[in-house]
Design a protein around this motif. Structure first.
Motif, PDB file in Angstrom:
ATOM      1  N   GLU A  41      32.314  44.616  43.683  1.00 40.77           N
ATOM      2  CA  GLU A  41      31.334  44.012  42.785  1.00 40.77           C
ATOM      3  C   GLU A  41      29.909  44.171  43.303  1.00 40.77           C
ATOM      4  O   GLU A  41      28.961  44.226  42.516  1.00 40.77           O
ATOM      5  CB  GLU A  41      31.662  42.535  42.569  1.00 40.77           C
ATOM      6  CG  GLU A  41      32.880  42.293  41.699  1.00 40.77           C
ATOM      7  CD  GLU A  41      32.931  40.878  41.152  1.00 40.77           C
ATOM      8  OE1 GLU A  41      32.311  39.986  41.759  1.00 40.77           O
ATOM      9  OE2 GLU A  41      33.582  40.681  40.115  1.00 40.77           O
ATOM     10  N   ARG A  45      26.538  44.271  41.126  1.00 39.52           N
ATOM     11  CA  ARG A  45      25.977  42.927  40.961  1.00 39.52           C
ATOM     12  C   ARG A  45      25.058  42.620  42.136  1.00 39.52           C
ATOM     13  O   ARG A  45      25.253  43.134  43.237  1.00 39.52           O
ATOM     14  CB  ARG A  45      27.085  41.865  40.893  1.00 39.52           C
ATOM     15  CG  ARG A  45      28.048  42.017  39.733  1.00 39.52           C
ATOM     16  CD  ARG A  45      28.974  40.813  39.659  1.00 39.52           C
ATOM     17  NE  ARG A  45      30.106  41.043  38.804  1.00 39.52           N
ATOM     18  CZ  ARG A  45      30.140  40.781  37.500  1.00 39.52           C
ATOM     19  NH1 ARG A  45      29.066  40.281  36.904  1.00 39.52           N
ATOM     20  NH2 ARG A  45      31.216  41.011  36.785  1.00 39.52           N
ATOM     21  N   SER A  63      35.810  47.246  38.639  1.00 36.46           N
ATOM     22  CA  SER A  63      36.384  45.923  38.860  1.00 36.46           C
ATOM     23  C   SER A  63      37.892  46.109  38.929  1.00 36.46           C
ATOM     24  O   SER A  63      38.506  46.602  37.979  1.00 36.46           O
ATOM     25  CB  SER A  63      36.012  44.980  37.708  1.00 36.46           C
ATOM     26  OG  SER A  63      36.661  43.734  37.857  1.00 36.46           O
ATOM     27  N   ASP A 100      28.831  34.336  29.267  1.00 39.03           N
ATOM     28  CA  ASP A 100      29.248  34.511  30.663  1.00 39.03           C
ATOM     29  C   ASP A 100      30.252  35.653  30.772  1.00 39.03           C
ATOM     30  O   ASP A 100      30.173  36.638  30.032  1.00 39.03           O
ATOM     31  CB  ASP A 100      29.770  33.194  31.216  1.00 39.03           C
ATOM     32  CG  ASP A 100      31.013  32.676  30.488  1.00 39.03           C
ATOM     33  OD1 ASP A 100      31.544  33.387  29.607  1.00 39.03           O
ATOM     34  OD2 ASP A 100      31.460  31.559  30.806  1.00 39.03           O
ATOM     35  N   SER A 101      31.222  35.522  31.681  1.00 39.37           N
ATOM     36  CA  SER A 101      32.165  36.609  31.937  1.00 39.37           C
ATOM     37  C   SER A 101      33.045  36.934  30.732  1.00 39.37           C
ATOM     38  O   SER A 101      33.489  38.070  30.573  1.00 39.37           O
ATOM     39  CB  SER A 101      33.048  36.267  33.139  1.00 39.37           C
ATOM     40  OG  SER A 101      33.646  34.993  32.992  1.00 39.37           O
ATOM     41  N   GLU A 104      30.772  39.144  28.797  1.00 37.60           N
ATOM     42  CA  GLU A 104      30.607  40.376  29.583  1.00 37.60           C
ATOM     43  C   GLU A 104      31.782  41.323  29.378  1.00 37.60           C
ATOM     44  O   GLU A 104      31.626  42.547  29.401  1.00 37.60           O
ATOM     45  CB  GLU A 104      30.471  40.000  31.057  1.00 37.60           C
ATOM     46  CG  GLU A 104      30.448  41.147  32.028  1.00 37.60           C
ATOM     47  CD  GLU A 104      30.566  40.678  33.464  1.00 37.60           C
ATOM     48  OE1 GLU A 104      31.425  41.209  34.201  1.00 37.60           O
ATOM     49  OE2 GLU A 104      29.799  39.778  33.873  1.00 37.60           O
ATOM     50  N   TYR A 106      35.023  40.645  31.050  1.00 34.80           N
ATOM     51  CA  TYR A 106      35.708  40.655  32.335  1.00 34.80           C
ATOM     52  C   TYR A 106      37.152  41.091  32.156  1.00 34.80           C
ATOM     53  O   TYR A 106      37.910  40.478  31.409  1.00 34.80           O
ATOM     54  CB  TYR A 106      35.659  39.232  32.921  1.00 34.80           C
ATOM     55  CG  TYR A 106      35.600  39.151  34.421  1.00 34.80           C
ATOM     56  CD1 TYR A 106      34.560  39.737  35.134  1.00 34.80           C
ATOM     57  CD2 TYR A 106      36.573  38.459  35.137  1.00 34.80           C
ATOM     58  CE1 TYR A 106      34.495  39.653  36.516  1.00 34.80           C
ATOM     59  CE2 TYR A 106      36.521  38.368  36.519  1.00 34.80           C
ATOM     60  CZ  TYR A 106      35.486  38.970  37.201  1.00 34.80           C
ATOM     61  OH  TYR A 106      35.425  38.886  38.568  1.00 34.80           O
ATOM     62  N   ALA A 137      28.544  37.304  34.074  1.00 38.53           N
ATOM     63  CA  ALA A 137      29.449  36.296  34.627  1.00 38.53           C
ATOM     64  C   ALA A 137      28.694  35.090  35.162  1.00 38.53           C
ATOM     65  O   ALA A 137      27.677  35.222  35.836  1.00 38.53           O
ATOM     66  CB  ALA A 137      30.287  36.921  35.742  1.00 38.53           C
ATOM     67  N   HIS A 370      41.044  35.250  31.531  1.00 42.72           N
ATOM     68  CA  HIS A 370      40.089  35.816  30.574  1.00 42.72           C
ATOM     69  C   HIS A 370      40.843  36.519  29.437  1.00 42.72           C
ATOM     70  O   HIS A 370      42.054  36.735  29.512  1.00 42.72           O
ATOM     71  CB  HIS A 370      39.167  36.820  31.276  1.00 42.72           C
ATOM     72  CG  HIS A 370      38.081  36.186  32.081  1.00 42.72           C
ATOM     73  ND1 HIS A 370      38.276  35.793  33.381  1.00 42.72           N
ATOM     74  CD2 HIS A 370      36.795  35.867  31.762  1.00 42.72           C
ATOM     75  CE1 HIS A 370      37.150  35.268  33.849  1.00 42.72           C
ATOM     76  NE2 HIS A 370      36.235  35.290  32.879  1.00 42.72           N
TER      77      HIS A 370
END
Length: 391
Positions: A41, A45, A63, A100-101, A104, A106, A137, A370
């Motif tokens: 990550e 990030r 990821s 958030d994620s 995104e 995820y 995230a 998720h």
């Protein structure tokens, strides 16, 4: 004398090398999976001393967990999406998606995230739409306000859709602790709480992050210590320029620690209401900023896996105190959110019904929780149906 100093230096060097090798072996054997994920990550990030954390513009990475292996390509705006020019083409209606994620994407490829599926559906139905995925995230209304102010408005949106996650109740409380505020309590920037970060721009640290699991292990331990001490790396800056503010919910000087899933675990609802008031401040700032510019604002609520199916998220739920096999009711914060939106005439889209009425298995990752590709498709279908009338 010089020989003695040189000899001492060699002994110290050898001891440090031995400690490093032992530490490297320990970290890889004991914590290899978690640290490997952090290292990956760190390639896309970073810590951000304006927005707390963000994507690295132009970065690429992957990821990887036991449940997925997906690529990450970050555009020049620092978003997990294709490139967009700041100026819209004529006839294009541009929508920014904040979240958030879950937003995104995820665990799935960028094109399989519900934001991009929605964009395809809107364009197939006629008209020119650009739906830009601004999900990052752990973002919550405070960071989303800062993002809009610093970056989002520069993309000239016609509409902003904010995907509210129940974890936002906790996140805004945490981010307030390291936010610098200006007159009237308006947030100016949010800095990382930790002095040492895996997501660094320093080339030496980035090399160590990628290649040394022992370094990442030490970094994580130091971060935890600094978190407990409630220290930040801008102590002198705060003294000389801006006073940080720490939010207190109840009691003189009392700081409360809350679970990310407090929306489901809180029985009397009092703390949830107080936590919502923190969210509300930043939602109001977003709403006011957009209204001044004539930009439409839409709020979206979506369900957690435990609300949809007793078997969903079966491997991960017990770790967070959820009962296996139980379907949990929609939390009370949704009603609070609905009342908030009605008072301000903000359209609120609640996608709970699209999931509860869907009998397709596997909408959520079994351990991570998720959305899977199937879950993203349900999100996109519900959003398309609900947004058509608003658009």
């Amino acid at each position: 004398m010089l020989k003695r100093i040189f000899f001492i230096f060699i002994i110290i060097f050898i001891n440090l090398a031995v400690i490093f090798v032992i530490g490297e072996v320990y970290a890889r054997v004991k914590h290899g999976g978690t640290l490997e994920m952090k290292a990956r990550e760190a390639s896309y990030r970073r810590a951000d001393f304006e927005l707390h954390h963000s994507f690295i513009p132009g970065a690429k990475g992957r990821s990887v967990t036991e449940e997925w292996n997906v690529p990450y390509e970050i555009n020049s705006h620092g978003l997990r999406d294709r490139e967009y020019s700041p100026e819209k083409r004529e006839g294009v209606y541009r929508i920014l998606a904040l979240g958030d994620s879950f937003t995104e994407g995820y665990g799935v490829e960028a094109g399989d995230a519900f934001i991009k599926l929605l964009e395809k559906k809107l364009n197939l139905a006629g008209g020119g739409y650009e739906v830009i995925n601004c999900g990052i995230a752990s973002y919550s209304p405070l960071l989303e306000y800062l993002f809009l102010k610093e970056k989002g408005l520069g993309l000239d949106p016609d509409m902003v859709v904010l995907f509210y996650d129940f974890g936002d109740l906790k996140d805004d409380l945490e981010y307030e602790r390291t936010t610098f505020f200006g007159p009237g309590g308006v947030p100016l920037r949010c800095v990382p709480l930790k002095r040492v970060r895996a997501f660094s721009d320093n080339p030496v640290e980035r090399f160590l992050v990628r290649h040394s699991r022992f370094y990442l292990y030490l970094e994580n331990r130091i971060n935890k210590l600094l978190y407990k001490l409630r220290k930040i790396g801008f102590d002198q800056y705060v003294k000389d320029n801006i006073s940080g503010r720490e939010h207190k919910l109840s009691g003189e000087g009392e700081k409360i620690e809350v679970s990310r899933f407090i929306a489901f675990s809180e029985t009397d609802g009092d703390r949830v209401k107080k936590l919502w008031k923190i969210n509300e401040k930043y939602l109001d700032l977003i709403y006011g900023m957009l209204r001044e510019r004539g930009i439409a604002f839409v709020l979206v609520s979506y369900p957690n896996a435990v609300e949809v199916d007793g078997e969903a998220w079966s491997r991960g739920r017990e770790e967070y105190g959820f009962v296996a096999g139980r379907v949990y009711p929609e939390p009370a914060v949704v009603d609070i959110m609905r009342e908030y939106a009605e008072k301000r005439d903000i359209p609120l889209v609640n996608l709970y019904g699209y999931f509860r009425g869907n009998r397709t298995p596997g909408l959520f990752f079994d351990f991570d929780g998720h959305f899977t590709k199937k879950g993203h498709r349900v999100m996109a279908e519900g959003l398309f149906e609900e947004l058509r009338s608003i658009l």
